[in-house]
Design a protein around this motif. Structure first.
Motif, PDB file in Angstrom:
ATOM      1  N   ALA A 121       0.833  -1.201   0.000  1.00  0.00           N
ATOM      2  CA  ALA A 121       0.000   0.000   0.000  1.00  0.00           C
ATOM      3  C   ALA A 121       0.870   1.253   0.000  1.00  0.00           C
ATOM      4  N   SER A 122       0.560   2.173  -0.886  1.00  0.00           N
ATOM      5  CA  SER A 122       1.292   3.433  -0.973  1.00  0.00           C
ATOM      6  C   SER A 122       0.308   4.577  -0.770  1.00  0.00           C
ATOM      7  N   ALA A 123       0.313   5.153   0.438  1.00  0.00           N
ATOM      8  CA  ALA A 123      -0.658   6.182   0.791  1.00  0.00           C
ATOM      9  C   ALA A 123      -0.284   7.564   0.273  1.00  0.00           C
ATOM     10  N   HIS A 124       1.010   7.822   0.111  1.00  0.00           N
ATOM     11  CA  HIS A 124       1.478   9.154  -0.301  1.00  0.00           C
ATOM     12  C   HIS A 124       2.517   9.040  -1.420  1.00  0.00           C
ATOM     13  N   PRO A 125       2.127   8.525  -2.586  1.00  0.00           N
ATOM     14  CA  PRO A 125       3.100   8.298  -3.653  1.00  0.00           C
ATOM     15  C   PRO A 125       3.706   9.571  -4.228  1.00  0.00           C
ATOM     16  N   VAL A 126       3.041  10.707  -4.019  1.00  0.00           N
ATOM     17  CA  VAL A 126       3.587  11.986  -4.497  1.00  0.00           C
ATOM     18  C   VAL A 126       4.361  12.679  -3.387  1.00  0.00           C
ATOM     19  N   TYR A 127       3.757  12.784  -2.203  1.00  0.00           N
ATOM     20  CA  TYR A 127       4.332  13.575  -1.113  1.00  0.00           C
ATOM     21  C   TYR A 127       5.536  12.898  -0.472  1.00  0.00           C
ATOM     22  N   ASP A 128       5.452  11.591  -0.222  1.00  0.00           N
ATOM     23  CA  ASP A 128       6.546  10.861   0.426  1.00  0.00           C
ATOM     24  C   ASP A 128       7.495  10.345  -0.651  1.00  0.00           C
ATOM     25  N   MET A 129       8.612  11.024  -0.778  1.00  0.00           N
ATOM     26  CA  MET A 129       9.534  10.809  -1.890  1.00  0.00           C
ATOM     27  C   MET A 129       9.911   9.344  -2.086  1.00  0.00           C
ATOM     28  N   TYR A 170      -0.981 -10.225   4.977  1.00  0.00           N
ATOM     29  CA  TYR A 170      -0.202  -9.113   5.500  1.00  0.00           C
ATOM     30  C   TYR A 170      -0.348  -7.898   4.596  1.00  0.00           C
ATOM     31  N   GLN A 171      -0.177  -6.736   5.205  1.00  0.00           N
ATOM     32  CA  GLN A 171      -0.152  -5.485   4.447  1.00  0.00           C
ATOM     33  C   GLN A 171       1.060  -4.671   4.880  1.00  0.00           C
ATOM     34  N   ILE A 172       1.801  -4.191   3.904  1.00  0.00           N
ATOM     35  CA  ILE A 172       2.912  -3.273   4.163  1.00  0.00           C
ATOM     36  C   ILE A 172       2.561  -1.937   3.545  1.00  0.00           C
ATOM     37  N   GLN A 173       2.485  -0.903   4.379  1.00  0.00           N
ATOM     38  CA  GLN A 173       2.147   0.441   3.901  1.00  0.00           C
ATOM     39  C   GLN A 173       3.386   1.322   3.989  1.00  0.00           C
ATOM     40  N   VAL A 180      13.475   1.976   9.399  1.00  0.00           N
ATOM     41  CA  VAL A 180      12.179   1.328   9.241  1.00  0.00           C
ATOM     42  C   VAL A 180      11.445   1.295  10.576  1.00  0.00           C
ATOM     43  N   PHE A 181      10.171   1.662  10.558  1.00  0.00           N
ATOM     44  CA  PHE A 181       9.292   1.493  11.709  1.00  0.00           C
ATOM     45  C   PHE A 181       8.304   0.376  11.396  1.00  0.00           C
ATOM     46  N   ILE A 182       8.124  -0.555  12.313  1.00  0.00           N
ATOM     47  CA  ILE A 182       7.125  -1.604  12.169  1.00  0.00           C
ATOM     48  C   ILE A 182       6.013  -1.348  13.181  1.00  0.00           C
ATOM     49  N   SER A 183       4.788  -1.197  12.686  1.00  0.00           N
ATOM     50  CA  SER A 183       3.666  -0.953  13.593  1.00  0.00           C
ATOM     51  C   SER A 183       3.156  -2.271  14.164  1.00  0.00           C
ATOM     52  N   HIS A 184       2.345  -2.182  15.207  1.00  0.00           N
ATOM     53  CA  HIS A 184       1.731  -3.373  15.785  1.00  0.00           C
ATOM     54  C   HIS A 184       0.609  -3.903  14.898  1.00  0.00           C
ATOM     55  N   GLY A 185       0.139  -3.105  13.968  1.00  0.00           N
ATOM     56  CA  GLY A 185      -1.016  -3.512  13.185  1.00  0.00           C
ATOM     57  C   GLY A 185      -2.224  -3.655  14.078  1.00  0.00           C
ATOM     58  N   GLU A 186      -2.970  -4.738  13.913  1.00  0.00           N
ATOM     59  CA  GLU A 186      -4.144  -4.953  14.750  1.00  0.00           C
ATOM     60  C   GLU A 186      -3.838  -5.779  15.992  1.00  0.00           C
ATOM     61  N   HIS A 187      -2.596  -6.223  16.144  1.00  0.00           N
ATOM     62  CA  HIS A 187      -2.219  -7.051  17.284  1.00  0.00           C
ATOM     63  C   HIS A 187      -1.227  -6.297  18.154  1.00  0.00           C
ATOM     64  N   GLN A 188      -1.517  -6.164  19.410  1.00  0.00           N
ATOM     65  CA  GLN A 188      -0.617  -5.489  20.342  1.00  0.00           C
ATOM     66  C   GLN A 188      -0.224  -6.474  21.455  1.00  0.00           C
ATOM     67  N   ASP A 189       1.062  -6.626  21.622  1.00  0.00           N
ATOM     68  CA  ASP A 189       1.576  -7.537  22.654  1.00  0.00           C
ATOM     69  C   ASP A 189       2.046  -6.745  23.862  1.00  0.00           C
ATOM     70  N   THR A 190       1.782  -7.282  25.036  1.00  0.00           N
ATOM     71  CA  THR A 190       2.283  -6.689  26.267  1.00  0.00           C
ATOM     72  C   THR A 190       3.592  -7.369  26.628  1.00  0.00           C
ATOM     73  N   HIS A 191       4.659  -6.592  26.626  1.00  0.00           N
ATOM     74  CA  HIS A 191       5.974  -7.175  26.905  1.00  0.00           C
ATOM     75  C   HIS A 191       6.131  -7.433  28.399  1.00  0.00           C
ATOM     76  N   PRO A 192       6.766  -8.542  28.750  1.00  0.00           N
ATOM     77  CA  PRO A 192       6.956  -8.852  30.187  1.00  0.00           C
ATOM     78  C   PRO A 192       7.834  -7.813  30.856  1.00  0.00           C
ATOM     79  N   VAL A 193       7.571  -7.560  32.118  1.00  0.00           N
ATOM     80  CA  VAL A 193       8.349  -6.603  32.899  1.00  0.00           C
ATOM     81  C   VAL A 193       9.544  -7.306  33.511  1.00  0.00           C
TER      82      VAL A 193
END
Length: 235
Positions: free
Chosen positions: A129-137, A205-208, A221-234
């Motif tokens: 997926a390319s959301a900003h093909p003009v603005y994001d060089m 999978y989707q890569i935007q 590179v930033f990787i988002s959680h997408g629709e799944h969020q994990d709680t990391h152990p303390v």
């Protein structure tokens, strides 16, 4: 003496042009042509009507399910084009839904809906997926090449500069209506909705692609959680 009065009439010029990019022979060339026809900042954007969004979703659903002979519904038939595109570089054939109407002959498509491409014998259940093909060089060029060389299932491409519209987004008012990353009333979001329906419970999978200014970014590179969020152990 006889006077002869001759009046010449020029034929009416309709101004309607179809920007179909038919000279492109590779996906990269097709992208370059599509991007070159997009409205730029302040050039204007017309959001799809509810009927047009519904019809766009029907067409994208058919594409994902392997239909290669699609007649476009009346609401989008003059705006969009469906075609089969053969890439002479890799020999593969793709289904393409793209905006082509330039009624005012200004070298840009009139609405800025976008493009959706499907490869029905994909090797990976992946949407690029390319959301900003003009603005994001270069993100648009990166997207089309990743789609092509990973043999991904689909590619969704926004159809205009993120600031083409002067109207604020109804979803996030600090952005414009034409910014598909901050608005849901567009073909780009509708493509994701159809992909969700198409895959159902199956994994995909989707890569935007986005870009961040060099002065505000400390990693590549930033990787988002997408629709799944994990709680990391303390600890």
């Amino acid at each position: 003496v006889v006077f002869l009065l001759v009046i010449a009439f020029c034929p009416a010029v309709t101004g309607a042009v179809t920007l179909d990019c038919n000279s492109a022979v590779t996906l990269e060339e097709l992208f370059d042509c599509i991007k070159g026809n997009m409205p730029l900042s302040g050039d204007g954007y017309t959001a799809p009507t509810a009927q047009q969004l519904s019809d766009l979703r029907v067409v994208m659903w058919k594409m994902l399910n392997g239909d290669t002979t699609i007649d476009l519904p009346a609401s989008i038939s003059s705006i969009m084009e469906f075609k089969r595109f053969h890439d002479y570089d890799n020999g593969r054939t793709y289904s393409v839904l793209m905006e082509v109407q330039d009624a005012d002959d200004d070298g840009m498509v009139d609405n800025g809906f976008g493009t959706f491409i499907v490869y029905n014998v994909a090797e990976r259940e992946l949407n690029i997926a390319s959301a900003h093909p003009v603005y994001d060089m270069n993100t648009g060029k990166q997207s089309i090449r990743i789609f092509k060389y990973t043999a991904a299932r689909s590619l969704s491409l926004a159809g205009t500069h993120r600031n083409a519209s002067t109207t604020d987004s109804a979803c996030q008012s600090s952005y414009k209506q034409s910014d598909v990353a901050h608005n849901t009333d567009n073909m780009f979001f509708a493509a994701t909705q159809e992909l969700i329906d198409y895959y159902g419970a199956n994994t995909w999978y989707q890569i935007q692609f986005h870009a961040i200014g060099a002065s505000t970014c400390t990693t590549d590179v930033f990787i988002s959680h997408g629709e799944h969020q994990d709680t990391h152990p303390v600890g």
